[in-house]
Design a protein around this motif. Structure first.
Motif, PDB file in Angstrom:
ATOM      1  N   ALA A  41     -10.522   0.364  -5.453  1.00  0.00           N
ATOM      2  CA  ALA A  41      -9.250   0.789  -6.043  1.00  0.00           C
ATOM      3  C   ALA A  41      -8.144   0.558  -5.015  1.00  0.00           C
ATOM      4  O   ALA A  41      -8.296   0.884  -3.840  1.00  0.00           O
ATOM      5  CB  ALA A  41      -9.302   2.259  -6.437  1.00  0.00           C
ATOM      6  N   PHE A  42      -7.045  -0.015  -5.483  1.00  0.00           N
ATOM      7  CA  PHE A  42      -5.914  -0.317  -4.614  1.00  0.00           C
ATOM      8  C   PHE A  42      -4.747   0.619  -4.908  1.00  0.00           C
ATOM      9  O   PHE A  42      -4.453   0.896  -6.059  1.00  0.00           O
ATOM     10  CB  PHE A  42      -5.434  -1.762  -4.832  1.00  0.00           C
ATOM     11  CG  PHE A  42      -6.432  -2.797  -4.419  1.00  0.00           C
ATOM     12  CD1 PHE A  42      -7.387  -3.256  -5.315  1.00  0.00           C
ATOM     13  CD2 PHE A  42      -6.425  -3.316  -3.143  1.00  0.00           C
ATOM     14  CE1 PHE A  42      -8.315  -4.213  -4.942  1.00  0.00           C
ATOM     15  CE2 PHE A  42      -7.334  -4.280  -2.757  1.00  0.00           C
ATOM     16  CZ  PHE A  42      -8.285  -4.729  -3.659  1.00  0.00           C
ATOM     17  N   VAL A  64      -8.312   1.430  -1.144  1.00  0.00           N
ATOM     18  CA  VAL A  64      -7.612   0.519  -0.242  1.00  0.00           C
ATOM     19  C   VAL A  64      -6.120   0.804  -0.254  1.00  0.00           C
ATOM     20  O   VAL A  64      -5.501   0.876  -1.311  1.00  0.00           O
ATOM     21  CB  VAL A  64      -7.861  -0.953  -0.652  1.00  0.00           C
ATOM     22  CG1 VAL A  64      -7.100  -1.909   0.260  1.00  0.00           C
ATOM     23  CG2 VAL A  64      -9.348  -1.267  -0.643  1.00  0.00           C
ATOM     24  N   GLY A  65      -5.568   0.935   0.943  1.00  0.00           N
ATOM     25  CA  GLY A  65      -4.125   1.096   1.103  1.00  0.00           C
ATOM     26  C   GLY A  65      -3.573  -0.056   1.919  1.00  0.00           C
ATOM     27  O   GLY A  65      -4.152  -0.439   2.937  1.00  0.00           O
ATOM     28  N   ILE A  66      -2.481  -0.630   1.458  1.00  0.00           N
ATOM     29  CA  ILE A  66      -1.804  -1.699   2.194  1.00  0.00           C
ATOM     30  C   ILE A  66      -0.468  -1.127   2.674  1.00  0.00           C
ATOM     31  O   ILE A  66       0.395  -0.803   1.863  1.00  0.00           O
ATOM     32  CB  ILE A  66      -1.554  -2.942   1.309  1.00  0.00           C
ATOM     33  CG1 ILE A  66      -2.850  -3.419   0.658  1.00  0.00           C
ATOM     34  CG2 ILE A  66      -0.900  -4.052   2.111  1.00  0.00           C
ATOM     35  CD1 ILE A  66      -3.873  -4.001   1.582  1.00  0.00           C
ATOM     36  N   ILE A  78     -17.225   7.782  -0.944  1.00  0.00           N
ATOM     37  CA  ILE A  78     -15.845   7.290  -1.054  1.00  0.00           C
ATOM     38  C   ILE A  78     -15.322   6.954   0.328  1.00  0.00           C
ATOM     39  O   ILE A  78     -15.130   7.827   1.174  1.00  0.00           O
ATOM     40  CB  ILE A  78     -14.927   8.336  -1.723  1.00  0.00           C
ATOM     41  CG1 ILE A  78     -15.469   8.722  -3.093  1.00  0.00           C
ATOM     42  CG2 ILE A  78     -13.517   7.774  -1.842  1.00  0.00           C
ATOM     43  CD1 ILE A  78     -14.722   9.860  -3.749  1.00  0.00           C
ATOM     44  N   GLU A  79     -15.108   5.662   0.556  1.00  0.00           N
ATOM     45  CA  GLU A  79     -14.571   5.194   1.829  1.00  0.00           C
ATOM     46  C   GLU A  79     -13.098   4.854   1.666  1.00  0.00           C
ATOM     47  O   GLU A  79     -12.625   4.567   0.564  1.00  0.00           O
ATOM     48  CB  GLU A  79     -15.307   3.945   2.302  1.00  0.00           C
ATOM     49  CG  GLU A  79     -16.747   4.181   2.693  1.00  0.00           C
ATOM     50  CD  GLU A  79     -17.347   2.913   3.255  1.00  0.00           C
ATOM     51  OE1 GLU A  79     -16.993   2.537   4.388  1.00  0.00           O
ATOM     52  OE2 GLU A  79     -18.149   2.301   2.530  1.00  0.00           O
ATOM     53  N   ILE A  80     -12.412   4.850   2.786  1.00  0.00           N
ATOM     54  CA  ILE A  80     -10.999   4.479   2.814  1.00  0.00           C
ATOM     55  C   ILE A  80     -10.832   3.313   3.772  1.00  0.00           C
ATOM     56  O   ILE A  80     -11.415   3.297   4.860  1.00  0.00           O
ATOM     57  CB  ILE A  80     -10.127   5.671   3.261  1.00  0.00           C
ATOM     58  CG1 ILE A  80     -10.093   6.707   2.144  1.00  0.00           C
ATOM     59  CG2 ILE A  80      -8.729   5.220   3.647  1.00  0.00           C
ATOM     60  CD1 ILE A  80      -9.301   7.945   2.460  1.00  0.00           C
ATOM     61  N   ALA A  81     -10.035   2.338   3.358  1.00  0.00           N
ATOM     62  CA  ALA A  81      -9.694   1.207   4.219  1.00  0.00           C
ATOM     63  C   ALA A  81      -8.191   0.986   4.138  1.00  0.00           C
ATOM     64  O   ALA A  81      -7.621   0.962   3.046  1.00  0.00           O
ATOM     65  CB  ALA A  81     -10.441  -0.050   3.775  1.00  0.00           C
ATOM     66  N   GLU A  82      -7.566   0.849   5.292  1.00  0.00           N
ATOM     67  CA  GLU A  82      -6.127   0.615   5.327  1.00  0.00           C
ATOM     68  C   GLU A  82      -5.827  -0.667   6.101  1.00  0.00           C
ATOM     69  O   GLU A  82      -6.467  -0.948   7.120  1.00  0.00           O
ATOM     70  CB  GLU A  82      -5.395   1.789   5.969  1.00  0.00           C
ATOM     71  CG  GLU A  82      -5.447   3.045   5.127  1.00  0.00           C
ATOM     72  CD  GLU A  82      -4.550   4.129   5.680  1.00  0.00           C
ATOM     73  OE1 GLU A  82      -3.353   4.140   5.334  1.00  0.00           O
ATOM     74  OE2 GLU A  82      -5.056   4.956   6.458  1.00  0.00           O
ATOM     75  N   TYR A  83      -4.877  -1.399   5.602  1.00  0.00           N
ATOM     76  CA  TYR A  83      -4.448  -2.659   6.199  1.00  0.00           C
ATOM     77  C   TYR A  83      -2.923  -2.690   6.192  1.00  0.00           C
ATOM     78  O   TYR A  83      -2.288  -1.783   5.674  1.00  0.00           O
ATOM     79  CB  TYR A  83      -5.005  -3.846   5.387  1.00  0.00           C
ATOM     80  CG  TYR A  83      -6.489  -3.745   5.153  1.00  0.00           C
ATOM     81  CD1 TYR A  83      -7.400  -4.142   6.117  1.00  0.00           C
ATOM     82  CD2 TYR A  83      -6.989  -3.221   3.957  1.00  0.00           C
ATOM     83  CE1 TYR A  83      -8.766  -4.036   5.903  1.00  0.00           C
ATOM     84  CE2 TYR A  83      -8.355  -3.106   3.744  1.00  0.00           C
ATOM     85  CZ  TYR A  83      -9.235  -3.517   4.715  1.00  0.00           C
ATOM     86  OH  TYR A  83     -10.584  -3.402   4.500  1.00  0.00           O
ATOM     87  N   THR A  84      -2.374  -3.762   6.754  1.00  0.00           N
ATOM     88  CA  THR A  84      -0.918  -3.928   6.687  1.00  0.00           C
ATOM     89  C   THR A  84      -0.597  -5.240   5.981  1.00  0.00           C
ATOM     90  O   THR A  84      -1.433  -6.153   5.923  1.00  0.00           O
ATOM     91  CB  THR A  84      -0.253  -3.953   8.075  1.00  0.00           C
ATOM     92  OG1 THR A  84      -0.557  -5.184   8.738  1.00  0.00           O
ATOM     93  CG2 THR A  84      -0.697  -2.775   8.928  1.00  0.00           C
TER      94      THR A  84
END
Length: 109
Positions: A88-89, A27-29, A61-67
């Motif tokens: 994982a963040f 996870v990416g913020i 392995i997936e990726i999720a991005e948010y703001t």
């Protein structure tokens, strides 16, 4: 992270089956929608390239991005929709308070 991936990789694929038993969500913020989080892409690529079964890991392995401007409840619900075994963040100074709240949930809201 490298040790954890290799350790899990050996446990999964040395059991005699060819299927992935774990799923991961990186996870990416980000500050804005136009930004991307290179750290989670590098981690995913590294894990895949250093695994014994690259194809299985690429699906696991997936990726999720948010703001940071998204509603926290919306982000948390979306994270739980992925139903990942490991989340994982990617943490930075400017998003740590958002992540502290987001990562404190252990069940869907």
């Amino acid at each position: 992270f490298h040790y954890a991936i290799i350790h899990i990789d050996n446990q999964i694929f040395n059991r005699g089956n060819d299927t992935m038993d774990f799923s991961f969500l990186l996870v990416g913020i980000n500050a804005k929608y136009i930004h991307s989080n290179p750290a989670i892409y590098y981690l995913r690529t590294y894990a895949i390239n250093h695994s014994e079964n690259k194809k299985e890991w690429s699906y696991a392995i997936e990726i999720a991005e948010y703001t940071i401007n998204q509603e926290k409840g919306e982000v948390i619900r979306d994270i739980f929709k992925h139903n990942a075994d490991v989340i994982a963040f990617s943490c930075y100074l400017w998003n740590i308070s958002f992540l502290a709240l987001t990562s404190s949930y252990d069940k869907p809201v």
